[in-house]
Motif scaffolding. Structure first.
Motif, PDB file in Angstrom:
ATOM      1  N   ALA A 128      42.308  -1.593  20.751  1.00 35.02           N
ATOM      2  CA  ALA A 128      42.210  -2.727  21.667  1.00 35.02           C
ATOM      3  C   ALA A 128      43.580  -3.352  21.905  1.00 35.02           C
ATOM      4  N   LYS A 129      44.372  -3.468  20.847  1.00 38.52           N
ATOM      5  CA  LYS A 129      45.726  -4.014  20.989  1.00 38.52           C
ATOM      6  C   LYS A 129      46.590  -3.105  21.847  1.00 38.52           C
ATOM      7  N   ALA A 130      46.429  -1.794  21.681  1.00 39.01           N
ATOM      8  CA  ALA A 130      47.220  -0.844  22.463  1.00 39.01           C
ATOM      9  C   ALA A 130      46.940  -1.002  23.956  1.00 39.01           C
TER      10      ALA A 130
ATOM     11  N   PHE B 212      59.574   3.645  27.727  1.00 40.80           N
ATOM     12  CA  PHE B 212      59.233   4.668  28.717  1.00 40.80           C
ATOM     13  C   PHE B 212      58.469   4.083  29.908  1.00 40.80           C
ATOM     14  N   LYS B 213      58.610   2.816  30.134  1.00 35.64           N
ATOM     15  CA  LYS B 213      57.893   2.135  31.216  1.00 35.64           C
ATOM     16  C   LYS B 213      58.116   2.846  32.553  1.00 35.64           C
ATOM     17  N   GLY B 214      57.017   3.050  33.270  1.00 36.85           N
ATOM     18  CA  GLY B 214      57.081   3.655  34.594  1.00 36.85           C
ATOM     19  C   GLY B 214      57.149   5.164  34.607  1.00 36.85           C
ATOM     20  N   ARG B 215      57.171   5.791  33.441  1.00 34.43           N
ATOM     21  CA  ARG B 215      57.348   7.244  33.377  1.00 34.43           C
ATOM     22  C   ARG B 215      56.113   7.986  32.860  1.00 34.43           C
ATOM     23  N   VAL B 216      55.180   7.266  32.281  1.00 33.28           N
ATOM     24  CA  VAL B 216      53.955   7.882  31.751  1.00 33.28           C
ATOM     25  C   VAL B 216      52.773   7.339  32.531  1.00 33.28           C
ATOM     26  N   LYS B 217      52.037   8.243  33.199  1.00 30.42           N
ATOM     27  CA  LYS B 217      50.907   7.813  34.020  1.00 30.42           C
ATOM     28  C   LYS B 217      49.675   7.534  33.166  1.00 30.42           C
ATOM     29  N   TYR B 218      49.460   8.331  32.119  1.00 29.20           N
ATOM     30  CA  TYR B 218      48.271   8.188  31.293  1.00 29.20           C
ATOM     31  C   TYR B 218      48.651   8.076  29.820  1.00 29.20           C
ATOM     32  N   TRP B 219      48.167   7.023  29.175  1.00 30.56           N
ATOM     33  CA  TRP B 219      48.348   6.832  27.729  1.00 30.56           C
ATOM     34  C   TRP B 219      46.990   6.951  27.038  1.00 30.56           C
ATOM     35  N   VAL B 220      46.974   7.644  25.903  1.00 30.50           N
ATOM     36  CA  VAL B 220      45.775   7.758  25.079  1.00 30.50           C
ATOM     37  C   VAL B 220      46.154   7.297  23.671  1.00 30.50           C
TER      38      VAL B 220
ATOM     39  N   HIS C 285      48.937  -2.322  29.113  1.00 26.90           N
ATOM     40  CA  HIS C 285      48.622  -2.913  30.412  1.00 26.90           C
ATOM     41  C   HIS C 285      49.567  -4.064  30.752  1.00 26.90           C
ATOM     42  N   LYS C 286      49.964  -4.817  29.727  1.00 28.25           N
ATOM     43  CA  LYS C 286      50.881  -5.937  29.957  1.00 28.25           C
ATOM     44  C   LYS C 286      52.297  -5.452  30.236  1.00 28.25           C
ATOM     45  N   VAL C 287      52.756  -4.471  29.469  1.00 29.58           N
ATOM     46  CA  VAL C 287      54.125  -3.962  29.607  1.00 29.58           C
ATOM     47  C   VAL C 287      54.291  -3.163  30.891  1.00 29.58           C
ATOM     48  N   ASP C 288      53.292  -2.346  31.202  1.00 27.91           N
ATOM     49  CA  ASP C 288      53.413  -1.430  32.343  1.00 27.91           C
ATOM     50  C   ASP C 288      52.115  -1.426  33.147  1.00 27.91           C
TER      51      ASP C 288
ATOM     52  N   TYR D 194      51.285  -0.483  13.898  1.00 24.80           N
ATOM     53  CA  TYR D 194      50.940   0.396  15.016  1.00 24.80           C
ATOM     54  C   TYR D 194      51.223  -0.293  16.352  1.00 24.80           C
ATOM     55  N   SER D 195      50.883  -1.563  16.447  1.00 24.13           N
ATOM     56  CA  SER D 195      51.104  -2.306  17.693  1.00 24.13           C
ATOM     57  C   SER D 195      52.584  -2.401  18.026  1.00 24.13           C
ATOM     58  N   ASN D 196      53.420  -2.532  17.025  1.00 29.15           N
ATOM     59  CA  ASN D 196      54.867  -2.560  17.255  1.00 29.15           C
ATOM     60  C   ASN D 196      55.352  -1.213  17.775  1.00 29.15           C
ATOM     61  N   TYR D 197      54.823  -0.150  17.227  1.00 29.24           N
ATOM     62  CA  TYR D 197      55.139   1.207  17.703  1.00 29.24           C
ATOM     63  C   TYR D 197      54.707   1.375  19.164  1.00 29.24           C
ATOM     64  N   VAL D 198      53.489   0.942  19.477  1.00 26.17           N
ATOM     65  CA  VAL D 198      52.980   1.051  20.847  1.00 26.17           C
ATOM     66  C   VAL D 198      53.853   0.253  21.810  1.00 26.17           C
ATOM     67  N   SER D 199      54.165  -0.974  21.438  1.00 24.50           N
ATOM     68  CA  SER D 199      54.996  -1.833  22.294  1.00 24.50           C
ATOM     69  C   SER D 199      56.367  -1.217  22.538  1.00 24.50           C
TER      70      SER D 199
END
Length: 453
Positions: free
Chosen positions: A205-207, A159-167, A212-215, A148-153
């Motif tokens: 928590a990993k997500a 899509f960095k900079g293009r999504v304001k809110y992630w859930v 936050h680190k990536v974007d 899952y963490s690999n998918y999130v990363s």
């Protein structure tokens, strides 16, 4: 000078939501792999025999440009959709992402950007890649955290900079009530149930850490499904039972999502579980690192619990209230419960709130090309008014997203149960038809909630 909010804030975000497994379709196109949502209904009895699975749903996969044009006409400021894990990684743990899957969501974001509609993206909504269920029972194994963490990363980077809110997860707390539906695996006991919930929590928590680190410019928040539970009477035994239910499926999961902690009362609700066999070194440190930017909540109904009621399955959020009317499916209609739910969570966690889902499921009847869904307008009006009262009471609400923008395949009732502002005619090539509520919500958005009636 004290300023009391009398209406909706100037930049209030009016929007609506959908969900990939219920709306997207295209289950075997564009390199997508099978998920648990593609197979789960084979053994379930649904009223809608002509749509006996999620494989086509509303066919948004082929019609997303048309659908997003409707969103623009409606005036949506914000729109929540979910990405399908198995469209990005067909097997859930592939060495490389599926390029066609990334391009599909890239095209959706481009259409939203064209109309200045802000995206909210949920990353998991009951559609685990089937391969991971077969390979290691999915959320039962800690291996799922890595996959899952690999998918999130991958998606956060792409899509960095293009999504304001992630859930990261949709209604994560409902795993405790229906693990088979949420995770694809039926927990056999409390130990297995907590093990899955713990893996969800670590993945969440990993997500947050990854996104936050990536974007750093984006915001991330957890999601709690509606848990507004009243006691059946003022009998202290009824009050105690309703309190226990709220702690178990409401505040306990929310404490993890919004405070980064396992509260003792939450752990105590898992009877007979040896937590030391499940919680490994550094797990609690990871959970403590959780720093969400907002909390997202979904609300449809309140529930009434008494001392003798079973609170171990989904019925706990659906027990009837003799003082309230109910929908065609027996869901209590309780606008005050919405306000109560919002205020309780805000006072407890002091985070900005994004209402991710709120709506009415009903039998919509197409007559002479029209759908007069006054009952939906009434339901939403009453809930919006209660939300307005919560804002006046000081609750910080970012925005309000209805469920759903367009008719989609309801989780257990098929297309018979409709929620959208736009009708999907399954008897006419899934043609889109604007309902009366479409024009009503358009006016609500245009006037920033002033013209509700």
């Amino acid at each position: 000078m004290i300023h009391l909010e009398k209406g909706f804030p100037k930049n209030f975000k009016w929007g609506s939501s959908t969900n990939a497994q219920q709306f997207e379709g295209g289950f075997n196109e564009g390199g997508k792999g099978p998920s648990i949502s593609d197979t789960r209904v084979e053994s379930e009895s649904l009223k809608d025999a002509s749509f006996n699975d999620f494989k086509m749903a509303s066919d948004h996969f082929h019609r997303f440009k048309e659908d997003i044009r409707y969103y623009n006409e409606l005036g949506l400021k914000i729109y929540r959709f979910t990405m399908s894990w198995s469209r990005i990684f067909p097997n859930g743990n592939d060495n490389y992402p599926n390029k066609a899957g990334l391009e599909f969501y890239d095209h959706i974001l481009m259409e939203l950007e064209k109309y200045n509609i802000e995206p909210v993206v949920t990353l998991y909504a009951y559609d685990l890649p089937l391969n991971l269920l077969k390979k290691y029972n999915g959320w039962m194994s800690r291996k799922v955290i890595t996959d899952y963490s690999n998918y999130v990363s991958t998606v956060a980077t792409y899509f960095k900079g293009r999504v304001k809110y992630w859930v990261p997860f949709n209604e994560q707390n409902f795993l405790l009530l229906d693990s088979k539906y949420i995770a694809g695996y039926q927990a056999r006991n409390q130990t297995e149930l907590f093990k899955m919930q713990h893996n969800f929590n670590l993945s969440y928590a990993k997500a947050l850490e990854i996104i936050h680190k990536v974007d750093p410019g984006t915001q991330v928040g957890g999601n709690i499904g509606n848990t507004c539970i009243y006691p059946k009477s003022c009998d202290p035994n009824d009050v105690e039972k309703s309190d226990e239910a709220m702690k178990r499926i409401g505040y306990g999961p929310a404490d993890v999502d919004f405070r980064g902690q396992y509260s003792p009362y939450y752990l105590n609700s898992f009877k007979g579980v040896n937590f030391n066999e499940i919680i490994q070194k550094d797990d609690l440190d990871l959970i403590k690192s959780v720093k969400p930017d907002f909390m997202s909540l979904t609300y449809y109904m309140s529930s009434v619990v008494g001392k003798d009621d079973n609170t171990e399955n989904m019925s706990v959020v659906k027990f009837p209230n003799p003082y309230c009317k109910s929908t065609d499916w027996g869901w209590t209609i309780d606008p005050y419960g919405f306000k109560h739910f919002i205020e309780e969570f805000y006072h407890r966690y002091q985070l900005p709130i994004l209402i991710l889902e709120n709506g009415l499921g009903a039998y919509d009847e197409l007559k002479n090309g029209n759908i007069n869904d006054d009952y939906r307008i009434k339901y939403l009006t009453e809930h919006i008014l209660r939300m307005k009262e919560a804002i006046a009471d000081g609750v910080n609400i970012i925005g309000y997203l209805t469920w759903s923008a367009i008719d989609l395949y309801s989780t257990r009732e098929g297309f018979e149960k409709r929620y959208g502002f736009i009708y999907v005619d399954k008897n006419d090539d899934l043609k889109r038809i604007k309902k009366k509520s479409f024009y009503w919500y358009k006016k609500v958005i245009k006037t920033n909630g002033v013209e509700l009636l």
